[in-house]
Design an enzyme around this catalytic site. Structure first.
Site, short mmCIF file in Angstrom:
data_model
loop_
_atom_site.label_atom_id
_atom_site.label_comp_id
_atom_site.label_asym_id
_atom_site.label_seq_id
_atom_site.Cartn_x
_atom_site.Cartn_y
_atom_site.Cartn_z
N LYS A 164 2.15 -3.13 6.22
CA LYS A 164 2.40 -2.89 4.80
C LYS A 164 3.87 -2.53 4.54
O LYS A 164 4.41 -2.85 3.48
CB LYS A 164 1.47 -1.79 4.29
CG LYS A 164 -0.01 -2.21 4.25
CD LYS A 164 -0.23 -3.40 3.32
CE LYS A 164 -1.68 -3.74 3.12
NZ LYS A 164 -1.87 -4.93 2.27
N TYR B 176 -1.73 -1.01 10.43
CA TYR B 176 -1.84 -1.20 8.98
C TYR B 176 -0.54 -0.75 8.29
O TYR B 176 0.02 -1.48 7.45
CB TYR B 176 -3.04 -0.42 8.45
CG TYR B 176 -3.37 -0.67 6.99
CD1 TYR B 176 -4.15 -1.76 6.61
CD2 TYR B 176 -2.92 0.19 5.99
CE1 TYR B 176 -4.46 -1.98 5.27
CE2 TYR B 176 -3.23 -0.03 4.65
CZ TYR B 176 -4.00 -1.11 4.29
OH TYR B 176 -4.31 -1.34 2.97
N SER C 29 0.86 -1.19 0.00
CA SER C 29 0.00 0.00 0.00
C SER C 29 0.89 1.23 0.00
O SER C 29 2.07 1.16 0.37
CB SER C 29 -0.86 0.00 1.28
OG SER C 29 -1.53 1.23 1.43
P1 NAI Z 1 -11.56 -6.04 -0.11
O1 NAI Z 1 -12.03 -6.02 1.28
O2 NAI Z 1 -12.41 -5.55 -1.21
O3 NAI Z 1 -11.08 -7.51 -0.50
C1 NAI Z 1 -10.24 -8.21 0.37
C2 NAI Z 1 -10.45 -9.69 0.14
O4 NAI Z 1 -9.55 -10.38 1.03
C3 NAI Z 1 -11.86 -10.15 0.50
O5 NAI Z 1 -12.37 -11.01 -0.49
C4 NAI Z 1 -11.68 -10.88 1.82
O6 NAI Z 1 -12.60 -11.94 2.02
C5 NAI Z 1 -10.25 -11.40 1.68
N1 NAI Z 1 -9.66 -11.69 2.99
C6 NAI Z 1 -9.58 -10.88 4.06
N2 NAI Z 1 -9.03 -11.53 5.08
C7 NAI Z 1 -8.77 -12.79 4.65
C8 NAI Z 1 -8.21 -13.93 5.24
N3 NAI Z 1 -7.84 -13.95 6.54
N4 NAI Z 1 -8.07 -15.06 4.51
C9 NAI Z 1 -8.47 -15.07 3.19
N5 NAI Z 1 -9.02 -14.01 2.59
C10 NAI Z 1 -9.16 -12.88 3.30
O7 NAI Z 1 -10.17 -5.21 -0.07
P2 NAI Z 1 -9.27 -4.65 -1.26
O8 NAI Z 1 -9.38 -3.20 -1.26
O9 NAI Z 1 -9.50 -5.42 -2.48
O10 NAI Z 1 -7.83 -5.02 -0.66
C11 NAI Z 1 -6.96 -5.97 -1.26
C12 NAI Z 1 -5.54 -5.65 -0.81
O11 NAI Z 1 -5.17 -4.36 -1.30
C13 NAI Z 1 -5.36 -5.60 0.70
O12 NAI Z 1 -4.13 -6.18 1.05
C14 NAI Z 1 -5.35 -4.11 0.97
O13 NAI Z 1 -4.68 -3.80 2.18
C15 NAI Z 1 -4.64 -3.58 -0.24
N6 NAI Z 1 -4.86 -2.18 -0.53
C16 NAI Z 1 -6.11 -1.69 -0.78
C17 NAI Z 1 -6.28 -0.34 -1.06
C18 NAI Z 1 -7.63 0.25 -1.33
O14 NAI Z 1 -7.71 1.49 -1.39
N7 NAI Z 1 -8.67 -0.53 -1.51
C19 NAI Z 1 -5.13 0.57 -1.10
C20 NAI Z 1 -3.86 -0.05 -0.85
C21 NAI Z 1 -3.75 -1.38 -0.58
#
Ligand code: NAI
Length: 259
Positions: A165, A161, A148
């Site tokens: 990261k 967080y 991130s």
């Molecule tokens: P999201 O919440 O839309 O999707 C996250 C997915 O990870 C979900 O399907 C969830 O079920 C799964 N997940 C969570 N904990 C889990 C676990 N213990 N075991 C298996 N699956 C698990 O979030 P998003 O935004 O798609 O995030 C994806 C990655 O991108 C994360 O690592 C987040 O920190 C990173 N990120 C997101 C940003 C944003 O603005 N959305 C910005 C920078 C980084």
């Protein structure tokens, strides 16, 4: 469309929703068979499960493996599900949660530990399992870790967080140093704000007036979409990035490097 990942097999953690869903789908559109590893099958923002969407919309194979990334055996089973597609070529450690967001003195240590278990420990373990399988296969490979913008700078009230990261960033560099001689490239992506359930529900930015204000502060004057991150992941996973490793690739509209 060019098939940058033709014949490859990929595992994407957190592939059910958001950025992981976009990465899984983009990989499949570029010819990769995909294991979607997630603790939930249903996308957080609706629509058909990722593996079903891939099967319906592309020529690639896809499967869903229920997997909590904090459980080593489940993570191992998810990686080994790629054997059905010829064996692992690309591992994407993407699963993550947001928070806890609070002044540091008020953060429960258990909440910190939970965040670290998902956002950092599981990236270590996923990389470890992937490295083992990739070295065994002897055909090189790629690991892509989703960090991130918060892995490159601190944010008040977001210490756990940001800490996790930042750990992902240096984990990536260390693994790149170690695995490079095996032809295994390890890179990290650092997205800025991206429109997913994380930023519409867990920490609402999109859909609020903050979104427009935030967008005005960055050079490209827009926030990110999951596909922006997915395109970067396709590049890093593909031979186009054949001489790229230990890289921290920003996908942030220019936010980080400008004032
Ligand atoms: P999201 O919440 O839309 O999707 C996250 C997915 O990870 C979900 O399907 C969830 O079920 C799964 N997940 C969570 N904990 C889990 C676990 N213990 N075991 C298996 N699956 C698990 O979030 P998003 O935004 O798609 O995030 C994806 C990655 O991108 C994360 O690592 C987040 O920190 C990173 N990120 C997101 C940003 C944003 O603005 N959305 C910005 C920078 C980084």
């Amino acid at each position: 469309m060019s098939q940058l990942l033709d014949g490859q097999s990929a595992v994407v953690t957190g592939g059910a929703s958001g950025i992981g869903r976009a990465i899984s789908t983009a990989f499949a559109r570029h010819g990769a068979d995909v294991v979607v590893a997630d603790r939930h099958e249903e996308p957080r923002r609706g629509g058909s499960p990722t593996h079903e969407r891939i099967r319906a919309e592309t020529d690639a194979e896809a499967t869903f493996v229920e997997c909590d990334v904090t459980d080593g055996a489940e993570l191992e089973a998810a990686v080994d599900a790629a054997d059905a597609f010829g064996g692992l070529d690309v591992m994407v450690n993407n699963a993550g949660i947001f928070g806890p967001m609070a002044p540091v003195a008020e953060i429960e240590f258990e909440a910190y530990r939970e965040l670290m278990a998902i956002n950092l420990d599981a990236v270590f373990r996923g990389s470890q399992i992937a490295a083992d399988r990739l070295i065994d296969r002897g055909e090189g490979g790629a690991i892509v870790n989703v960090s991130s913008l918060a892995g490159l700078q601190g944010y008040a009230q977001l210490t756990p967080y940001c800490t996790a990261k930042a750990g992902v960033k240096n984990l990536t560099c260390s693994l790149a140093a170690e695995l490079g001689p095996h032809g295994i490239r390890v890179n990290a992506i650092h997205p800025g704000e991206v429109e997913t359930a994380m930023t519409t529900e867990d920490f609402p930015v999109f859909g609020t007036e903050n979104a427009d204000e935030l967008a005005e502060t960055i050079p490209l004057r827009k926030l990110g979409q999951p596909e922006d991150v997915a395109n970067a992941a396709v590049f890093l996973a593909s031979d186009l990035a054949g001489h790229v490793t230990a890289e921290s690739l920003l996908v942030d509209g220019g936010a980080r490097n400008t004032a």
